[in-house]
Structures are given as structure tokens and as C-alpha cells.
Write an enzyme that holds these catalytic residues in place. Structure first.
Site, PDB file in Angstrom:
ATOM      1  N   CYS B 110       0.843  -1.201   0.000  1.00 49.07           N
ATOM      2  CA  CYS B 110       0.000   0.000   0.000  1.00 49.07           C
ATOM      3  C   CYS B 110       0.877   1.249   0.000  1.00 49.07           C
ATOM      4  CB  CYS B 110      -0.902  -0.015   1.237  1.00 49.07           C
ATOM      5  SG  CYS B 110      -1.907   1.471   1.356  1.00 49.07           S
ATOM      6  N   GLU B 145       3.233   3.427 -13.322  1.00 50.62           N
ATOM      7  CA  GLU B 145       1.809   3.087 -13.449  1.00 50.62           C
ATOM      8  C   GLU B 145       1.113   2.935 -12.102  1.00 50.62           C
ATOM      9  OE1 GLU B 145       1.337  -0.274 -16.111  1.00 50.62           O
ATOM     10  OE2 GLU B 145       1.640   1.036 -17.820  1.00 50.62           O
ATOM     11  N   CYS B 153      -7.446   0.922  -1.949  1.00 47.08           N
ATOM     12  CA  CYS B 153      -6.979  -0.025  -0.941  1.00 47.08           C
ATOM     13  C   CYS B 153      -7.779   0.215   0.341  1.00 47.08           C
ATOM     14  CB  CYS B 153      -5.490   0.194  -0.688  1.00 47.08           C
ATOM     15  SG  CYS B 153      -4.838  -0.756   0.715  1.00 47.08           S
ATOM     16  N   GLU B 296       5.230   4.626 -22.972  1.00 51.34           N
ATOM     17  CA  GLU B 296       5.185   3.208 -23.330  1.00 51.34           C
ATOM     18  C   GLU B 296       4.172   2.966 -24.430  1.00 51.34           C
ATOM     19  OE1 GLU B 296       4.481   0.556 -20.055  1.00 51.34           O
ATOM     20  OE2 GLU B 296       5.823   1.633 -18.703  1.00 51.34           O
ATOM     21  N   HIS B 348       5.417 -10.458 -24.862  1.00 49.65           N
ATOM     22  CA  HIS B 348       5.246  -9.070 -25.281  1.00 49.65           C
ATOM     23  C   HIS B 348       6.261  -8.728 -26.373  1.00 49.65           C
ATOM     24  CE1 HIS B 348       3.548  -5.040 -24.297  1.00 49.65           C
ATOM     25  NE2 HIS B 348       4.596  -4.678 -25.005  1.00 49.65           N
TER      26      HIS B 348
END
Lengths: 667, 667, 667
Positions: B110, B145, B153, B296, B348
Site C-alpha cells: 500500500c 503506473e 486499498c 510506453e 510481449h
């Protein structure tokens, strides 16, 4: 073997003991000569810890034997009595979502739990002792449908064993980190104790971790089974088996390698022609004697509290059984004798109802018995004829595709099923063999969808080729390491050298416009595929269109007396063009490999060969629509008691014939 | 800026150090002049607490710089080493279903956890110190990200902070109770400590509670980022950013308000024309200099263990990059340089494979580089031309629609995307601006789907109108209070007064038979809409049919030099009639507002204007089908090195042109 | 009764007290003569333990009464204040997945929790005392929508009570083991304390355990309600009710057996013609006086944060209300008076908006009032005419189908709804009666889908037949025991003897090719069905095709003055042939039973009969498409104030007529 067995699952412990006499009458009426008992009766035999009494089952075994009915005795570990779990949640199976399975279920205690193991061995020892010289017990079954429900358990006990297993495998934590590439995302572990179990949710776990946890789970559950076998063998020389279904989270090859015969649960519905054929080809090939056992299938329909399947059409049960016997089954067994009155499977079809009357399946069972009696003398003098074609079906591959499901919504089994179906459509007799199986005697070997090619597999296949075999490897074979990582020397590592190719690109080809051409046929390529360049091999098929036109998608290379054929990419065999393309490739190489044992039949109809004192052809219409086939030689058809001539023959829907050939086939 | 950057994500820590030299050769071959590193390398730099060593990255930065390649250095907080969580489940992110994220994932600790914050700042400080005067480090990226996975949370730490946050916001619990209307269902709280977190399941939580918890989450994660920035700034003057995607649970406007530039992750597929255009219009407009960075995107296809996307068609990568550069991007970056060999993203697409060979995307990257070289001199001397039309895109609005998803199965983004697409189809250049953005310089402002209109927004918009702007507000704007409750003075509170209307009914109009009419066009009205009566305003469009025929659905009112237009209800722009109706309304007001910077192009083809030393038009066919556009003036096309004349021009599929106009446009 | 009530749910505690005066004006304007209050106001009345003050509600009751508006006062137990749960997770409802419901929801405290019961009774006692002689309080409602959210709670308290309940029911654990057949899967329990709750997941729990847990849950929640009623009765003689919806996990028959009148929540949408008709037939028949109350329905549309329904078409509200009044409702009530400003139901339709203005439904409510005024004098002098046809609708049956959902994807309610719809299509007036209801006065009794036929039901039905009634029993009735096991004497136990049949097979017939024939009609048979042989009965319909051709599927047997008809299997009434077949069977026996009260109307239009001082026919077009019906006698139509003649009449979409017949029908 003395007979072909006709068997049923029997739960005498659930009914008044006097019912047994009535049951025996009905069994004999429909030719039941074997029952399977005891797998859920732990509480019945040991209601409270150490109050063990197995005399009831001894009595039943004896009584049945006196009537000519043998018993497969099961160990009752799938259903631990309440005293194993009440107040002990730590013994319960925990799935990756944190759900704990509880009493009332089956297999709700973790098979890695030491208390379960201890108590399980104890009750098994008592049973084995009590039945040790009993002539009625013709075999033992361990537990029941292991890993049918929860693939991987993540309880505390499993956590400890997982760490031990890892230590044993990798020696040092550094080895593990290297093998798994744990620098990625800072996953690095400083000690084995830190290695997580693949709980949900992280994002996605490391592929090496996931595939290894699956191996750990499969190895330890096999250990559980093999421990049971060991105890039994101390007292009994009867052969030991376990009953599996193709969908369970098991390594069945490893499991059966230490058991005496293979048993499978069928439960195909009447439109499941390809599925039962597939299963028979798979489970037969697990043992060298070409035999197996069908432990469970429904005499009419399957059901439980939440669903019921459609009753079989008339005639299906006979062909399901005949297909099994012809394919190598020495026994065929129903689940279950008498409809459950309580619990959760009241709606499952049976031989007789809860009130003792004939159930829908009984008439069909009698028809099976009539058929069985007729085939018995011929089948006992023959065995399933070993095919010249083998395709590798690997639980390790299946495991890789669980971790990395690159099959576009299908599973490994479904994908292999479709390939198998196309082999059958070509009239090729075939074995589905494990990755450790011997290749002795085969002419053509297919190795599709095996992400990791072990060194020993490679060596064996190379030898097979050098000795004259043709090995078609791929699509999607060899692109991952044992640790479920990517090779760093080249895409397919040693396979590239051996096959004389260089993989230029390995990428998802579906919907990119890429087609494969072989001879004059083309079809879209799908899934992850290799665009190939040759490096010693010859191009046999090219990629057209898409992102990599001009590359090869099939190559071949001579090696010793044989050939290695690399199929770089998969034609879409869900469509007609793809099927034609794929079949044309296989046929081409079956011809080259001089595969002679082929048959000609309409789609949905199959031929199974047995050999021994005679050559026997069993022809079956499996799709229920009727169909023609070509009888290759004159012979004697046993059901019509008549001579038949070589040439076209016609089967009714679910029709069948068993022909004793006049002369051995020239194959 | 000295150059347009061409960048790639680089993970040298995952490979033998000697590979770097080979990597540099490949990078230079395809014009890579910037790499992004370090975001997942916390363990690599600090394998055990306080054993910090960042020298590897310093070496890599230096080596790259010596070859002319800059670095964006990332803080590694998304992937805490095992020592942060082993034995400490209380530090893990807990989602509202009670799932705890675990090691092996990203962002599983967290961001409100004090230990993570403490340790995070420590490693960042070490990095910032070590690289403080390093000329190779051209920028910093914070974490990676944030909030990509778990929105809110609900761990224990968050519970405490939530109570503190509430106390800070409301002062007394009575204020909270009043604001949230907690007498309803006896929800009333007697103290802040009692206020629940929006765990699942209750039935549905109080809307005020849910929207505020989302705000709390967004504010505290920004605090986490801004704390990191503060530490870096103590040592480094390089600009700081973070990489976001439009789907994350963030308030990006607030996040970037304290960072130096905006960065976005694209990953659109080759049919995502409107999505990349939308993103570029949004992230560019966040900073006054009209610049942003594409952090990205995939060079070929995206993939992980569970899915793979289709490889881009040829040519797509160039237009994705050119669109970015033309729209204001000063850099364009791929994920990733070398295919992962382990972990979970092996499938990927990359520049080179795990075995060091060119991957499918590499050729495309080289084509991008060729394009980049040609545009660079022109683009460095111009900037994206500020549009005259702005549409407010608000993370606060998005948050309201999470709490109360009134968009009939679509999200806020999808709904706004469709509106943006229709603006583009009208040939209108546009900014997507935050709700706190200045309106300076715009002529037409659209404010759809903003449930809560803050006082400051209202004031700003009113001023904009008084100064001559046209403000189209609605549909579905202003119907909720800041606390996500209903106004009690009238439906739209102050907006009704300002717009000179009275909302008679606000209700779900879909499938009721209600249509909107504007001029001679009609289309069905959908979603929650206002049936309006005027109170000073003029009716511009009426509701026909349904439950409230005769009411207005569009009104306008003059105010100062401008006009406020209330769009009461939404035409269904999923169908042609709706698109025509909506476009006709916008066009009408664009004309009235004298919006001059418009272009004419076939659907799927767009024009982007840059201005500065020259006026530049970048024309791009985005849908891959080719298309015509109208060049407004003679000029010089840089790729063909030729003069071109005003008038119709044609682009090939994924074709593009960059034209330096002979004379500035008269706009 | 003095009047037909027109009622609305009212939450004065959520608004400034001075608003009440404005509210009263609006209520009077639309004829509201009754409000329902207090069900969520526990915190308002007792903000902290024992700080009880109900004076606000006493004031409101008094003020309303002074304006001629009565009150139904509700006990506030569905929404316990925070002090009941803060720090006490053990009091929260726990569902079988382990989810705990939390504050902010409704009914999140387990109704078996002793603290909730204690505190609930305390606040109720205070309310009952304060309002004991208040003439404004015309009735009490207990709690609100019990078991609307969580069917079965599995908290610790429930566990203890479950064991107690079992002990009370079975006496010894051995009895339980016998009854449930727990030898199966070694489920056997050695003590009541070991008996598990049906947590998810095991595989599937024992059917006896599941059905009994459902009974336990239904009995204990009724106990909770009845305890509340007892307290109220100590102080107040006003009748007591509870508001249910057909979907809740309740035994409504048992619940209302100890309450004074039945109340139902409707919320049907405007295409829910058959649903409201079904509900009215069900809830009316629960009490001998043929009366019930509609507690909640939306005046326009329903909504909460996550969804909104389409606003009713004009006219629907009147026919929903008229249908209710004609069917026996003495009151019709809306939810809610004023739109919520906060919470989670802001988007629900109301009479007035949060800002005090008319909402979309208000105009419709006024139309209802106009209608109500006109019918009131006539309806007060009549009551719903008791039908001659009854169909048993049993909550016990519904419970069995939760445990064992054999209805192929449909629930018990949906299946019964379709049968009811077909009865209505035949023009048969009908009651839906509980399994304990008296059969006095009926001529034809239908008992479909009642898996367990209790002895008392059998006795009652037999007596009904002996007295001249025709009893159509089946399909799918009688095939399970009380304990949800299978009979072991024969499939349907005593029913076979009584009906003079032998069930040959009971099996899933869908898609097996089996059809049923009755007279000249045939249709496919679906679901589990009985293939019958007769044993004293006559074959009335045969099974054709499929697996059991030649068996009967309908038989009849004379018994005393009546007949028992066994419908062995279900025709597929989702298709036209099946509907025709089923209707033809029912019509045949309705003729035989001399059922005279039938009507003729186009599908979608219905007739409801009242009797008393007059005979009244209420004709309603329910499907919104308009329709014709046959008026059986001349009469006076009250809305047109005109004489009307027997014969064909036409209704507009949602049109209606109320005709006072000139002469009583000859029925």
C-alpha cells in the site's frame, strides 16, 4: 486374463445388508462379474479413531465371490470422517482464492497433510490385512478421482513442503533465482522460506513459479498414492490402480508408472465419439500390455443436484463398451448400481432405482452383456494391435498451457483432441503416448504443442529418426525451457540445430493475414508460430501474406534413415481448408514413413484392429448417424454368425461389426 | 529542447552486463537516443535492507551517455523486495473484496504504508545522490503506473488515514453526517473512527462515502508521488514525471500539477485511431507548453502469460509516433527493448528477442526513426497550435461515474471518447482540458458529463462567456453536489439561474420514445436527461414524444458578449441520426463562436496543426483505410521533398504528409 | 373497512420538520390518505444506546391524522445504528462465501443475534408504548423486506442455533444420520455440534442438509418477526404486517400465518402484466378475507446508484393499482414520497423531487386517485370473488428447487408464473394457495412442482377428491421425501397407490425425443418426468417416441365423487404446441369439474370478479396493447357512467372498465 470384466460401482454400506441378495440376482441377470467398492466408506469402517471394523466388506466380498463376482477394493481416503476435520481447519484443502473445502465434500483434506496420511495408511493397512488372501479381491483402487476438484492446494502444510521441494530441486536459493529470472519485478528471494505460493491475486505470478508449483502438487499427490500402494503390497499381490479422468490436475503418466494398470473414468455423452476414442488411445498406451480399465461411465445419464445430462440414445452404451474392449480394455464398469437415495447424486442414472426397480440404463447394460459374451472368446485370444503412428500427449505440456494459455481460449486437451480427430479421419491407427514412452515400433511420431522438449525426449526422438522414423515436431514445441522461461540461445534451442532451421520470428499469427501453403493447398495460420529460415533443411511449405511472407512454415531434414519435419505454425483446423492442409501434410509423411495400418471409413465410423490368434477388425459407427467402411479382407462376422466379403460395408446408427479376418492383413 | 526523443524501456539489470555493448549497437542502429530504466530494480539496488548499491545504474547511464543516449531514471517503488512484505501481510494492498495482493505482483504494498514510504524515500535518496550531477539523466520518472491494478486499498493503514482525512475535511462528525445525509438507513456516525471503508459487500454504499473514499485514495497516492519528487529535487534539477494510462484510478490533473511534464502510456492497437488521438489531446493540454511524452507503447504487439494482441499492421507504428510528435510529444518510447526471458511478459513484443535477434517490431522502429529524423528540424521550431475549442475531461467526473454509473453500461472515458471522435469528425481542433484549466484563448467550451460543477468552475465559465465565449454545458452536468448528493434548491442549482432555465424533470429518457429536435433534425434521447422550461433563455431544441413532450432539450442565453447553451439531454450518438443531430448543434455554435481552425478530411483521416517559425500541417490516415483531405494552402511536403498545392490530397492506408505551409493560415 | 387506502412511504426524519406542512398539501392534492414511516429511523430514535426518543414520529403521526392521513408505523430493525456493529463483527450477517455485510447496508446484523433481538425489542417497545392509543396508527409493519439480500446467514450465532434446531428436530444424532443418509461420502456426524453449515465450497452439500438449513433460516427469521409482533400486541391492537417480495428467502405463508394481514412489494415494470397478476392471486389467497396490501411500487421508475428502470408508460400505474384493488387490495402504496437527496437511491422515482417539485410519477398518481375515488363505494361493498380453481404455490417447494434446481435454468417462481399465465389465458379465475391452505370451495386443484407431498397435504387433497373435486397432481410432485431424499418404496410413494399408477422410470426427458399426447395434440416433454404404468388408473395421455414410448404421461382415477389426475411429465409450454397441449388438459378437467367462473378475453387482457352487494367485473388491458373481451351480462360501467350491454367490448392500451352487472352471473 480369464475374462472380459463387466463391472459396476457398488455401495452396499448404504443399504440394509439383506438387500445384497437381491442385488446379486440383478447383477447376475445382466452379467456383472466384478464390482468396485469401498472408496467412500471410511466412516463406515472407522466411525471413531481406531474403532476399525472392515468385516462388513469382507463378508460382501466373500458373498459376491461365492456367486462368481470379483471385487476391486478401494481405499476410502477421499472421504475422511468428521473426526479428521472437526476443529481442524488447518487440515483442509485451501484453493488459491483462499477458499477452504469442508466436510461434506470429497477430498477436502489436503493429501499432503501428515495426519491424513497417517490415518489413511492405518485404515488401508487394516483393509489390506483383512483381505490379504481373499480370492474375491482381484484388484485394488487407490482413493478415488484424486485432484478432481482442486488443482493446487495452498494450505500451510503445502507451504512447508513446497519450500522443502524447492530446496531439494534447486539446492541453493541462488539457483532458483537464476532459473526463474527473479530479478524481474524485484521478485528475488533470499531464502526458500520466502518463496510465495501462487495465491490469487497478484497480477500474474512468475511463470516458473506457477509451473513448478503445479509440478510440486502433481508429484506430492502421486507420492500420496504410491505410499498407499506400498502398504497394500505388503499384504496383497492383487494389482493396484487409480481411476482418473482426463480433466484432473494430475500427472497420470507418472502416477501409473508405479501402479499396475491404468483406469479411466469416461462419462462421455452419446455425441462424444472423439472423446472416448481419444481416451482409449491414451490410457491403453500407458502400459506396454496395451490394456486398461474403464472404471466409471454412466449407464444412461449423469446427474447431481445441480445438473443432469441427457439420457444416452439407444445403442450408445454398447459401442462405448465395445470400443473400450476392442481398444484394449479388460473391463468396463458403470457408475452406479443403485440410485443414491440421499446425498447429492440422486439424479444420476444407475442400473436400478432407489426402490429396487430397473432403471433406464438396465436394458442397455443387458445388451452390452450380450455383446460382451460374444466377443469374449475372440478378444481374450488377441490384443489391440500396436499402431505405427504415435502422438505425444504430455501432462507436462498441459501444465505449461495452464500457466501460459496460448491456445486462444482452448485448453491443451481440446487442441490435442482436434488433432487426434484428424488422425482418425485419415484412417490412421494411433497411440497417444506420454513423453517418457518408448518409441519402439512406431514409424511416424507427432510432437505438437510440447512447449518444453527435454534433452531425453530430444535424444529419443533423434534416435527414432536415425533409425528410420519420421518425426513431425511442432507447432508450438520447444519454445520454452524446463523452467518455463524463454531460451536465450535461439528460439527453439537445440531443436533448431537438429531440424536445420533458424526461427526468424515467433509471434502470434492469428488474424494477421498469414497463410501456410503445402503443395497446392493453403490455409490461415493461427496461434503463436515460427516464421522459419532454413539452415540445412528443405522448405516444404511457405508462409504467405501477413507480416512474414516468404518464410517457411514447414521444413524437413534427412537424418540417418529418417526425417525430422518441423511444423512451424498451425493451420486453422477449425475450418475446412485448415483440416485439408493439415491432413495433407500428415498423409504425405505417413506415406513416406510407409505407415500401412490404415483404414477407410466414413467420418464418424472407425475401425479398431486386434491381433493374436486371429486378426480382428472391430468396426463401429460412433456418431450415431450410421456409416460405411471398407473391409480389407474376407472374414467371419461374429454377431451375424456369417461370412462376409472384403469391400464396402454399411453400419446402422451406433451399429458395429466384429470380423475375424480370413487371412492376416499384409501389413 | 534539443531533439525529438526516440526512446525505449531498458532492463540491463536482467542480463549479463556485457550485453550492454551489443544493445548499444542495436539502439544506435535504430536511432534510440533515450532509454528509461530502473523502475523494477529495487531488489537489484537494495537486496537486503540498507545494502544499497546503485553503481550499476550509474555505470549504465554513463556508458549510454558516452554514446549519445540519455536516460530517464525511474524510482523503483512499484516492486518492493521480498523483505518489505515477508511476514508483514499488514503492508499489503487489500481490495474491497478482502483480497490481499502479494509478492510477485507490482504495487502490492500500500502506498499509504509508512514503512514503504520510509524505505522508498531512502532508496530514492541514494539514487538521486548518486546521479545528481549526471548529465546522462535527462529526467526522472516516479514509480510506474500507479494505481494500475487496485483502485482503492482498504488496509488498516488506509483506515486510519481515511479517518484523519475525513476529520481534516469535515472538522466535526456532525458536518459529515449533514453533508452525506447519513440519517438515511440509520447510517449516522458518532465519531470519525466509526466511518466505514467501502468494503464489499454491503448493499451499495452511500454515494458520498464512495466518492469521498475515491478522492481520499487519489489524494494520498499523489502525496506519495509528490513526496518522492521532493526528495529528488533536493539533489537533481532534471524534470520529473510519472507514466499514466487513461484507465488508472488516479487524478492525473492533480498529480501532474506538481510534476514537470506529463507522460502517458499508449498501447493502442492499430484500430485505436480515436484512442491515441484522444490521449494526445488530453495529456498535451495538461501543461501550458503543449508538450508531453509517450512513455510506453508496443513496437509490435502486447502480451503476457494470459493474452497476446494481434501484431500491428505495417505502417501503424509510424503514424502512432508521428501523431504523437505532431500533437506535442517531445519523445516517443517503446516497451521494451529486449524480450523478457522470464516472469510473466515473455510474449510481449520488443525490439530484439531474448536471444538477441531482431523482433517483428524492429523494422517498424527503424521506419519511425527515418520519419523522426525528417520531421525533427521542423518540429523543433514549432509547437502544437493551440485549439479554439476545449472540452472538459475531469477525473472528478470519472470518479462520480464510478460511484453512480448512469451511462448505461459505458464508462466516462468511453462516453467522452465518442464525443471527442465527433468533434474530430467535424474537423475541429480541440483540447481536452482539466476542470481547473485556464479557458484563456478558447472560443468554444464544452462541458458534458460533469455531474458536479464547482463554484470556481462556474465562475470561470461564466467569465469565459461574458468575455465572448460560447459555453455548451451538459448533458448530465451539474446535477450532483460536491458531496455526491442531490441539490435541494432545484435540479441543477446555480446553473439553472445562470442558464435561464428551470429543469422540470430529470429522468432516464432511454427507450421512452423521447426525441430531441434541433433545426430539422431529430434523434432519440438517451441517459438521464433534463426536460427543460425556460426562464430567460431561448428554446433551441425541443423534446418530442415520450413522457415529457413539449419541454426544451437545448436552450441558449446571451450573457455579456457570449452565450451559455444548456444541452439538457443526450442524443444517441451510437446511431447515425444522433451523430448528425449532435454534430449539427456543435457546428452551429462553432460557427457562432467563429471557430476558424477547422479542417476537412475524410473520416479516419485527421490534420494536426503546428505553429512557430512555420505553420505546419501534419495529415495522417489513422484508420488504415486511406483517405482524402483538403490542404488549405500551398506548401512544401517534407517526405516527398516537393512542393504541393492547396486542394484535395489523398493518403494511402496509414499514409501521412507533413506540409510546411507557404503562408500562415488566415486563422 | 372504511376506505380504499392510497398510500406512500414517507421519510420526514430526513428533511427539515417544517417541510411536513408542504408535504401534507401535496399528499392531499393527490388523495394520499395513509403513509408508511419509520422503518429505517432507528438511529433517529435512538442515536446512542438507551437514548430513546420517539416523540418526533408521534408528532408526525398526530399532525397527519389531523389532516385525515393515517399511518402504518414500522419497526426500525432493518437498519441498526452504528453502535450495534462498530467493533462487533460477530454480529454481522455472514453469507456462505464468507462475506460479512457491514454498516451502511440494510439487514447487515444477523436476525438471530441476541443483542439485535434485545435492542430491537427495546426500541419497538418504546414505539409501541408511545403510540399505543394513537388513532392515527392504523397498522404496524415489522422491519422491512426481511431476507431481501442474504438468504442464509452462517455466522457463529447461527451455527449454535442450527445445532439446537437440529437437536430439537431430530432428538438424536443417529436419527439425523438416518434421515440424511450420511453414510454417503462418510459424511456421518457423531454429534449435533459437528454438523456443518452449508458453507461454500465443498463440492455440493448433502441435499438434506441444505434444505434443512434453509428451513432453519426461514423459521428463525419468522421467530424474529413474531417476537416483534408479540411486543407490539402488548400495547396496540392495530393489525400487524410485514412487506415481502416474491423473491425473498422467506416462508411467507408461515410468516403471515401469525400476522394480521399480508403486504407485498410490487415494483413490476409496465411489461410485467403476468407478474403483478400472479402476486395479487398469491398474496390475496393467504388470508381468508381475500384482502391484502400493496406496500411498495414505483410511481414511475425504480433506481439506485447502479441501475435505473425505464419510466412506466402512461396509464400503467392506474391498471397496476386497479388490478390490485379489484384483486383484493385494501390499499396501494408508492415508494417514495420525496426523492432521496443522499444515500444510494437518489435515482428512484418519487412523487416529488428532492427540491420539492412534482416528479414524473405525480400526474399518474393523481390519475390513480381519480380512479380510486370512483371505485371506492362499489369495492367497499364487495370482495374479490373466490375462484373455483386453485394452484398450490409452496415456499417449501421453492426451497427444494434451490437445493436441487431441476428446472433447467429457471427457478420455481418463473416456472409457476408460466403455468399461472396459462391458467389466466384459459379465462380461469384462480387462487395461488399455500400448501397448508384449506381447499374448501374449490372445484379444481393443481399441484405441480411440489417435490415433497406431506401426509397432511395428501390427506387434504384426497378428501377434496372424495368430496367431488378434481386434483391434477404433477408434474414433478411427490418424488422427494420431507428430508429431501429419494423414496425407497417406489418413486412417488403413497401417491402412486392413491393415483393408481406405477412409475416405471423417472428421468430427464428434455431433448430425448419424447412427446406427450392428449387427445389429438402432442408436444415435447421436458424436465424430469415420470413414465407411467397404470395400476387401477386409466391412461389419458401417452408418451410417444424417446426412450420410453408406450408409457402413460397422464392418468386419471376416480375416487369418491372426484378424480385424481396424475400429470407425469411436463409439456414444453415455452412453445405453442406445449401451451396448447397443457391448456387442453386443464380445460378438459375444468369442464369435468364444472368450473363455471370463466371469462373470454384476448391475451393480455383480464377480467377480475368481485361479489357482495353487487357482482362487479373489472376488465383490464394489462399488456398495453389494448384488447377485446366478452362482457357476460348487461351492466353499468362506472367510469363512463353509462349502461353497457353484454357482448364484445374493446379496451384501449392499458384501458379498463368496471361494470356493475345487472344480474348476478349464473355461476
Amino acid at each position: 486374463m480369464e475374462k472380459l470384466f463387466h463391472c459396476v460401482a457398488y455401495y452396499p454400506e448404504l443399504w440394509p445388508e439383506e438387500e445384497i441378495e437381491k442385488d446379486i440376482l440383478i447383477m447376475k441377470e445382466c452379467g456383472i462379474n466384478l464390482v468396485r467398492m469401498g472408496e467412500f466408506a471410511w466412516h463406515f469402517m472407522e466411525p471413531r479413531p481406531d474403532e476399525i471394523d472392515v468385516s462388513f466388506f469382507v463378508r460382501v466380498v466373500d458373498r459376491l465371490y461365492s456367486e462368481g463376482i470379483y471385487t476391486i477394493m478401494c481405499t476410502p481416503t477421499p472421504t475422511p470422517p468428521i473426526w479428521l476435520t472437526h476443529g481442524h481447519p488447518e487440515r483442509l484443502v485451501t484453493d488459491i482464492y483462499g477458499n477452504k473445502y469442508i466436510h461434506g465434500a470429497r477430498q477436502h483434506v489436503c493429501t499432503n497433510n501428515p495426519f491424513l496420511r497417517e490415518r489413511g495408511l492405518k485404515i488401508i493397512e487394516a483393509m489390506a490385512k483383512a483381505l490379504q488372501n481373499n480370492p474375491g479381491v482381484i484388484a485394488w483402487q487407490l482413493d478415488n478421482e484424486l485432484k478432481a476438484l482442486v488443482g493446487e492446494c495452498v494450505c500451510e502444510e503445502c507451504r512447508k513442503l513446497w519450500h522443502k521441494w524447492l530446496k531439494n530441486k534447486y539446492g541453493t536459493i541462488e539457483n532458483l533465482n537464476q532459473a526463474w529470472g527473479t530479478e524481474i519485478w524485484s521478485e528475488y528471494y533470499n531464502s526458500f522460506e520466502e518463496v510465495v505460493q501462487p495465491l490469487s491475486p497478484p497480477v500474474i505470478h512468475n511463470s516458473s513459479l506457477m509451473s513448478n508449483y503445479r509440478r510440486f502438487s502433481r508429484e506430492t499427490v502421486n507420492e500420496f498414492a504410491h505410499e498407499q500402494a506400498q502398504i497394500i503390497r505388503r499384504f496383497s499381490s492383487a494389482p493396484i490402480t487409480h481411476d482418473v479422468h482426463i480433466s484432473f490436475a494430475l500427472d497420470t503418466h507418472a502416477l501409473f508408472s508405479k501402479l499396475d494398470f491404468t483406469s479411466m473414468n469416461g462419462y462421455t455423452q452419446d455425441d462424444g465419439y472423439n472423446i472416448w476414442l481419444f481416451s482409449y488411445d491414451l490410457y491403453r498406451a500407458m502400459k506396454q500390455d496395451g490394456q486398461f480399465f474403464v472404471t466409471e461411465t454412466s449407464p444412461s445419464y449423469a446427474g447431481n443436484l445441480t445438473l443432469t445430462t441427457r439420457p444416452h440414445r439407444e445403442g450408445f452404451l454398447e459401442i462405448e463398451a465395445l470400443g473400450a474392449y476392442a481398444s484394449g480394455a479388460f473391463g468396463f464398469s458403470y457408475w452406479l448400481f443403485r440410485q443414491q437415495r440421499a446425498g447429492m447424486e440422486q439424479t444420476h442414472g444407475s442400473l436400478i432405482s432407489a426402490w429396487g426397480q430397473p432403471e433406464l440404463g438396465l436394458e442397455q447394460v443387458k445388451r452390452v452383456e450380450k455383446m460382451r459374451e460374444l466377443i469374449q472368446p475372440y478378444f481374450l485370444r488377441t490384443r489391440h494391435k500396436r499402431p505405427q503412428v504415435a502422438m505425444t500427449y504430455s501432462e507436462q505440456a498441459r501444465l505449461f498451457f495452464f500457466t501460459e494459455p496460448l491456445l486462444e481460449g482452448e485448453g491443451y486437451f481440446e487442441t490435442m483432441l482436434r488433432l487426434h480427430e484428424n488422425l482418425e479421419a485419415l484412417g490412421l491407427h494411433r497411440d497417444l503416448i506420454g513423453q517418457d514412452a518408448s518409441l519402439e515400433g512406431y514409424k511416424l511420431l507427432l510432437t505438437p504443442f510440447l512447449p518444453y522438449l527435454s534433452e531425453s525426449y530430444m535424444r529419443k526422438a533423434e534416435q527414432f529418426v536415425r533409425n528410420g522414423g519420421i518425426w513431425i515436431v511442432g507447432p508450438m514445441s520447444g519454445y520454452r525451457t524446463e523452467e518455463h522461461t524463454v531460451h536465450t540461445d535461439c528460439c527453439l534451442s537445440n531443436l533448431e540445430t537438429l531440424a536445420g532451421v533458424k526461427v526468424k520470428y515467433f509471434y502470434p499469427m492469428s488474424n494477421t493475414g498469414a497463410s501456410g501453403r503445402f503443395k497446392h493447398l493453403t490455409a490461415p495460420l493461427i496461434l503463436h508460430g515460427c516464421a522459419l529460415e532454413t539452415n540445412g533443411a528443405d522448405v516444404m511449405g511457405a508462409v504467405e501474406g501477413g507480416r512474414t511472407p516468404g518464410c517457411a512454415f514447414i521444413t524437413e531434414k534427412k537424418l540417418g534413415k529418417g526425417k525430422i519435419v518441423l511444423m512451424g505454425a498451425m493451420p486453422d483446423i477449425k475450418i475446412e481448408e485448415g483440416r485439408m492442409l493439415w491432413q495433407s501434410i500428415i498423409e504425405h509423411y505417413a506415406d513416406e514413413a510407409r505407415v500401412t495400418d490404415r483404414f477407410t471409413a466414413q467420418s464418424g465410423t472407425t475401425l479398431i484392429y486386434r491381433t493374436g490368434e486371429y486378426e480382428i477388425i472391430t468396426a463401429i459407427n460412433g456418431n450415431g448417424e450410421g456409416g460405411r467402411y471398407l473391409l480389407p479382407s474376407d472374414g467371419y462376422e461374429i454377431f451375424s454368425h456369417s461370412k462376409v466379403s472384403a469391400g464396402k460395408r454399411e453400419l446402422a446408427p451406433f451399429g458395429y461389426e466384429v470380423v475375424i479376418l480370413d487371412s492376416p492383413l499384409s501389413i
